[in-house]
Enzyme design. Structure first.
Site, mmCIF file in Angstrom:
data_model
loop_
_atom_site.group_PDB
_atom_site.id
_atom_site.type_symbol
_atom_site.label_atom_id
_atom_site.label_comp_id
_atom_site.label_asym_id
_atom_site.label_seq_id
_atom_site.Cartn_x
_atom_site.Cartn_y
_atom_site.Cartn_z
ATOM 1 N N GLY A 114 0.799 -1.226 0.000
ATOM 2 C CA GLY A 114 0.000 0.000 0.000
ATOM 3 C C GLY A 114 0.831 1.276 0.000
ATOM 4 O O GLY A 114 1.851 1.391 -0.705
ATOM 5 N N ILE A 115 0.411 2.218 0.807
ATOM 6 C CA ILE A 115 1.066 3.528 0.849
ATOM 7 C C ILE A 115 2.509 3.387 1.336
ATOM 8 O O ILE A 115 3.422 4.034 0.805
ATOM 9 C CB ILE A 115 0.244 4.475 1.763
ATOM 10 N N ASP A 155 7.713 -3.956 9.051
ATOM 11 C CA ASP A 155 6.315 -4.417 9.003
ATOM 12 C C ASP A 155 6.175 -5.616 9.928
ATOM 13 O O ASP A 155 7.175 -6.108 10.471
ATOM 14 C CB ASP A 155 5.888 -4.757 7.560
ATOM 15 N N ASP A 169 6.464 -6.122 15.051
ATOM 16 C CA ASP A 169 5.177 -5.485 15.364
ATOM 17 C C ASP A 169 5.478 -4.242 16.194
ATOM 18 O O ASP A 169 6.076 -4.366 17.282
ATOM 19 C CB ASP A 169 4.316 -6.498 16.140
ATOM 20 N N ALA A 171 -21.295 1.826 19.799
ATOM 21 C CA ALA A 171 -22.183 0.955 20.582
ATOM 22 C C ALA A 171 -21.903 -0.524 20.312
ATOM 23 O O ALA A 171 -22.148 -1.371 21.156
ATOM 24 C CB ALA A 171 -23.644 1.278 20.267
ATOM 25 N N TYR A 205 -10.591 4.927 15.143
ATOM 26 C CA TYR A 205 -9.612 5.328 14.110
ATOM 27 C C TYR A 205 -9.470 6.854 14.065
ATOM 28 O O TYR A 205 -8.349 7.385 14.054
ATOM 29 C CB TYR A 205 -10.099 4.783 12.768
ATOM 30 N N LYS A 237 -6.156 9.053 14.771
ATOM 31 C CA LYS A 237 -5.554 9.874 13.716
ATOM 32 C C LYS A 237 -5.586 11.362 14.060
ATOM 33 O O LYS A 237 -4.707 12.128 13.646
ATOM 34 C CB LYS A 237 -6.244 9.604 12.376
HETATM 35 N N1 LIG Z 1 -5.810 4.005 2.058
HETATM 36 C C1 LIG Z 1 -6.389 5.127 2.437
HETATM 37 O O1 LIG Z 1 -7.316 5.615 1.792
HETATM 38 C C2 LIG Z 1 -5.910 5.861 3.671
HETATM 39 C C3 LIG Z 1 -6.534 7.063 3.986
HETATM 40 C C4 LIG Z 1 -6.106 7.765 5.104
HETATM 41 C C5 LIG Z 1 -5.061 7.290 5.873
HETATM 42 N N2 LIG Z 1 -4.476 6.099 5.559
HETATM 43 C C6 LIG Z 1 -3.387 5.651 6.429
HETATM 44 O O2 LIG Z 1 -2.247 5.370 5.626
HETATM 45 C C7 LIG Z 1 -1.456 4.350 6.240
HETATM 46 C C8 LIG Z 1 -1.220 3.232 5.234
HETATM 47 O O3 LIG Z 1 -2.477 2.736 4.806
HETATM 48 P P1 LIG Z 1 -2.684 1.676 3.626
HETATM 49 O O4 LIG Z 1 -3.941 2.019 2.953
HETATM 50 O O5 LIG Z 1 -1.428 1.540 2.837
HETATM 51 O O6 LIG Z 1 -2.969 0.376 4.519
HETATM 52 P P2 LIG Z 1 -2.492 -1.123 4.358
HETATM 53 O O7 LIG Z 1 -3.349 -1.907 5.280
HETATM 54 O O8 LIG Z 1 -2.432 -1.516 2.928
HETATM 55 O O9 LIG Z 1 -0.990 -1.056 4.926
HETATM 56 C C9 LIG Z 1 -0.707 -0.856 6.289
HETATM 57 C C10 LIG Z 1 0.592 -1.568 6.631
HETATM 58 O O10 LIG Z 1 0.854 -1.373 8.031
HETATM 59 C C11 LIG Z 1 1.280 -2.608 8.557
HETATM 60 N N3 LIG Z 1 1.011 -2.702 9.995
HETATM 61 C C12 LIG Z 1 -0.197 -2.775 10.584
HETATM 62 N N4 LIG Z 1 -0.042 -2.937 11.914
HETATM 63 C C13 LIG Z 1 1.281 -2.980 12.162
HETATM 64 C C14 LIG Z 1 2.053 -3.151 13.329
HETATM 65 N N5 LIG Z 1 1.482 -3.336 14.526
HETATM 66 N N6 LIG Z 1 3.398 -3.146 13.228
HETATM 67 C C15 LIG Z 1 3.991 -2.975 12.025
HETATM 68 N N7 LIG Z 1 3.306 -2.817 10.868
HETATM 69 C C16 LIG Z 1 1.966 -2.822 10.942
HETATM 70 C C17 LIG Z 1 0.457 -3.639 7.789
HETATM 71 O O11 LIG Z 1 1.009 -4.959 7.891
HETATM 72 C C18 LIG Z 1 0.491 -3.067 6.391
HETATM 73 O O12 LIG Z 1 1.601 -3.518 5.656
HETATM 74 C C19 LIG Z 1 -2.229 3.923 7.478
HETATM 75 O O13 LIG Z 1 -1.723 4.597 8.619
HETATM 76 C C20 LIG Z 1 -3.645 4.375 7.177
HETATM 77 O O14 LIG Z 1 -4.384 4.574 8.356
HETATM 78 C C21 LIG Z 1 -4.874 5.386 4.474
#
Ligand SMILES: NC(=O)c1ccc[n+]([C@@H]2O[C@H](COP(=O)([O-])OP(=O)(O)OC[C@H]3O[C@@H](n4cnc5c(N)ncnc54)[C@H](O)[C@@H]3O)[C@@H](O)[C@H]2O)c1
Length: 431
Positions: free
Chosen positions: A203-204, A223, A246, A282, A337, A341
């Site tokens: 992802g991001i 990760d 983690d 709830a 969430y 955030k």
């Molecule tokens: N996708 C969206 O539209 C969006 C919008 C706003 C914010 N975000 C934020 O962007 C960030 C990335 O989101 P994404 O969409 O790529 O999500 P994703 O679920 O594809 O990736 C998140 C990554 O974080 C890792 N992760 C989760 N818990 C962990 C832990 N305890 N220790 C280490 N790694 C851990 C996961 O294994 C995963 O690889 C997040 O913080 C998310 O809240 C995403």
């Protein structure tokens, strides 16, 4: 994930049909990172002080002054605009030139920080520009991105990295933002920067890791242990390192400090790892509450504190956290969430003050709807609403977030700290 509506609305029949039915007609975003405005129309709204600086910066970027007609960018200096009467010039500049900004073009409005205004009148005008710019950004359409940049009243602002970002394809999904840029002299480094990215395996986070690696950094991708294989493959591809861990584990701060120490400290830390566990309050069990608060908020705070206490964030360091539009606007089913955030925003704004004496900056990005596995899992109707409810009429890509983080982490962005930049195509939600 492909956006079929965007493709359809830009096909011959689709364009005709969506037009006839009065449906949204989003223009495909050109996010080529190498694309820089070729020409800019630069205007002074009266008594501005940035003329010389802008000429210099545009020359450095190789952007030509447009003589009129159409241009890739419109840059307006409103630092001298301090009375209601003076806003007439500003009105005329945009009234006459907005249509001349090409599709995928850029608008940059520069003003002084209202918090530093010499009197109430100037404070009203400079703050008023925020309402003006946000409306203008919505009216501009055609994938044009528009921002307001607030500068200090005294001193020469360090604008180089910000103009380079805002006038390029890298800022494609950032629009309607008010960004404060200070005077701190641009830093530079000749050594290979060490960048820790949490949640890097997909992802991001994966886009962030790739972006930094492309720019020549050594990326430490972190990760969860379950993502070990993807992390190892990524590290091999990017010439970086993998840390399968983690971030909520009790020994995580110590292990990260140990990794940093072995590398002579980190230059950049990107807190990207995040989870959602949606339910209305709830119906939400305690586990959903705890896990989201731990991963998204408690762990980044703990890890950062441990690194700072151990002196493992180098001078000139950059901390960038990933917040979310949910933390600004709130969202049904996301009390946990959104809390976490919004907490990230409060933490980063305070942290920015605390780390300033060490020459470190702290900023956050707040993504809106970004096309990832997280959003692909969202039900179709909600996903479609998320994609369309912004001025660009489409979702963002992980690279949009990665490019924004790269700009905030740039050695030349030393004058930007405590900022929360939304990467949301100017979502209709939130401020
Ligand atoms: N996708 C969206 O539209 C969006 C919008 C706003 C914010 N975000 C934020 O962007 C960030 C990335 O989101 P994404 O969409 O790529 O999500 P994703 O679920 O594809 O990736 C998140 C990554 O974080 C890792 N992760 C989760 N818990 C962990 C832990 N305890 N220790 C280490 N790694 C851990 C996961 O294994 C995963 O690889 C997040 O913080 C998310 O809240 C995403």
């Amino acid at each position: 994930m492909s956006d079929r509506y965007l493709d359809f609305a830009n096909s011959g029949i689709g364009h005709w049909l969506t037009g006839a039915l009065g449906l949204p007609q989003p223009v495909p975003i050109d996010r080529d990172p190498a694309r820089l405005a070729k020409s800019a129309l630069v205007a002074d709204a009266g008594g501005g002080r940035l003329g010389g600086l802008l000429t210099c910066e545009l020359e450095r970027l190789g952007i030509a002054h447009a003589g009129g007609g159409s241009a890739d960018a419109l840059i307006v200096d409103a630092t001298g605009c301090t009375t209601v009467a003076a806003t007439g010039t500003l009105y005329r500049i945009f009234h006459e030139n907005l249509r001349g900004v090409r599709a995928n073009g850029r608008i940059v409005l520069l003003a002084h920080d209202p918090d530093q205004a010499p009197d109430e009148g100037a404070a009203a005008i400079w703050r008023g520009l925020e309402g003006f710019l946000r409306s203008l950004a919505k009216e501009a359409r055609r994938a044009i991105a528009a921002q307001l940049v607030y500068l200090p009243v005294v001193g020469e602002p360090a604008l180089a990295s910000t103009l380079a970002f805002l006038l390029s394809g890298r800022s494609a999904y950032v629009s309607g933002q008010a960004i404060r840029v200070g005077v701190t002299a641009a830093g530079s480094t000749s050594r290979k920067r060490i960048v820790l990215v949490t949640g890097a395996s997909r992802g991001i986070g994966a886009a962030i890791a790739e972006n930094f690696a492309r720019a020549g950094a050594h990326v430490v991708g972190l990760d969860i242990p379950a993502a070990q294989q993807a992390l190892a493959e990524q590290a091999a591809r990017l010439g970086g390192s993998a840390l399968a861990l983690d971030i909520t584990a009790p020994d995580a701060p110590a292990r990260i400090v140990e990794d940093a120490r072995a590398r002579g400290g980190y230059d950049v830390i990107v807190h990207n790892a995040g989870i959602t566990r949606d339910k209305t309050i709830a119906r939400m069990d305690q586990d959903r509450w705890n896990s989201v608060m731990e991963v998204n908020l408690a762990a980044p705070i703990r890890v950062t504190a441990a690194l700072l206490n151990a002196g493992q964030i180098r001078s000139g360091g950059r901390i960038v956290a990933v917040s979310s539009l949910s933390g600004i606007a709130g969202n049904v089913g996301q009390t946990n969430y959104a809390f976490s955030k919004a907490g990230v925003i409060g933490w980063i704004q305070r942290l920015a003050r605390d780390v300033a004496p060490a020459g470190i900056t702290a900023n956050a990005v707040a993504p809106g709807f970004i096309e990832t596995q997280m959003t692909a899992a969202v039900p179709f109707t909600i996903r479609e609403a998320g994609r369309r409810m912004n001025a660009m009429g489409q979702g963002g890509q992980p690279e949009d977030v990665a490019e924004t983080i790269a700009w905030l982490a740039d050695p030349g962005s030393a004058g930007i700290s405590g900022e929360i930049v939304r990467v949301c195509g100017q979502s209709l939600l939130g401020a």
